[in-house]
Design an enzyme around this catalytic site. Structure first.
Site, PDB file in Angstrom:
ATOM      1  N   ALA A  85       0.815  -1.215   0.000  1.00  0.00           N
ATOM      2  CA  ALA A  85       0.000   0.000   0.000  1.00  0.00           C
ATOM      3  C   ALA A  85       0.852   1.269   0.000  1.00  0.00           C
ATOM      4  O   ALA A  85       0.323   2.371  -0.138  1.00  0.00           O
ATOM      5  CB  ALA A  85      -0.928   0.004   1.213  1.00  0.00           C
ATOM      6  N   CYS A  86       2.160   1.131   0.138  1.00  0.00           N
ATOM      7  CA  CYS A  86       3.076   2.271   0.251  1.00  0.00           C
ATOM      8  C   CYS A  86       3.791   2.509  -1.081  1.00  0.00           C
ATOM      9  O   CYS A  86       4.462   1.617  -1.600  1.00  0.00           O
ATOM     10  CB  CYS A  86       4.097   1.986   1.356  1.00  0.00           C
ATOM     11  SG  CYS A  86       5.450   3.176   1.440  1.00  0.00           S
TER      12      CYS A  86
END
Length: 145
Positions: A10-11
């Site tokens: 998600a980063c």
């Protein structure tokens, strides 16, 4: 080359770092540390090998940081490590380990310091050029800049 990335898909920084590793021709062992956190000993060793202090390896912007009172300067490294293992969202990301060293890859191009030289052009997800068409590193992650 035995390479591992402690990854959070998600980063964006983590995704860019993983893309750079693969761009270098290396398929790393991808450890989604939120699902499979390192042990306290593994985390302490990653931090030590990266040359950081424990406080530098903790994500201060995450809610648990303040909720758990981790901003208390009297807390020991052991207490901070315990908190990071119990709530892995507190671990800075991404840590990358290669035979050439360990780095916290923020910014993502810091991974180039511990990979064999990469000369093919590369741009991040947002279009920022990291390696130009001449094979030169560009931007703020370039050593000496």
């Amino acid at each position: 080359m035995n390479t591992a990335i402690y990854h959070n898909p998600a980063c964006g920084t983590s995704r860019n770092t993983l893309a750079l590793i693969r761009h270098a021709g290396v398929e790393p062992r991808v450890i989604e540390y939120l699902r499979t956190p390192p042990t306290k000993e593994e985390l302490a060793e990653l931090i030590r090998q990266s040359g950081l202090g424990v406080r530098e390896a903790i994500r201060q912007k995450e809610a648990p940081y303040l909720e758990l009172g981790l901003d208390d300067p009297d807390l020991s490294d052991e207490q901070l490590l315990d908190a990071m293992v119990a709530a892995p969202v507190l671990i800075q990301r991404p840590f990358v380990a290669t035979p050439l060293g360990v780095r916290l890859c923020r910014p993502s191009e810091r991974v180039l310091d511990i990979l064999l030289p990469v000369t093919r052009p590369f741009a991040k997800e947002d279009g920022e050029v990291v390696i130009d068409e001449h094979g030169r590193r560009t931007g703020p992650g370039v050593p000496g800049q």
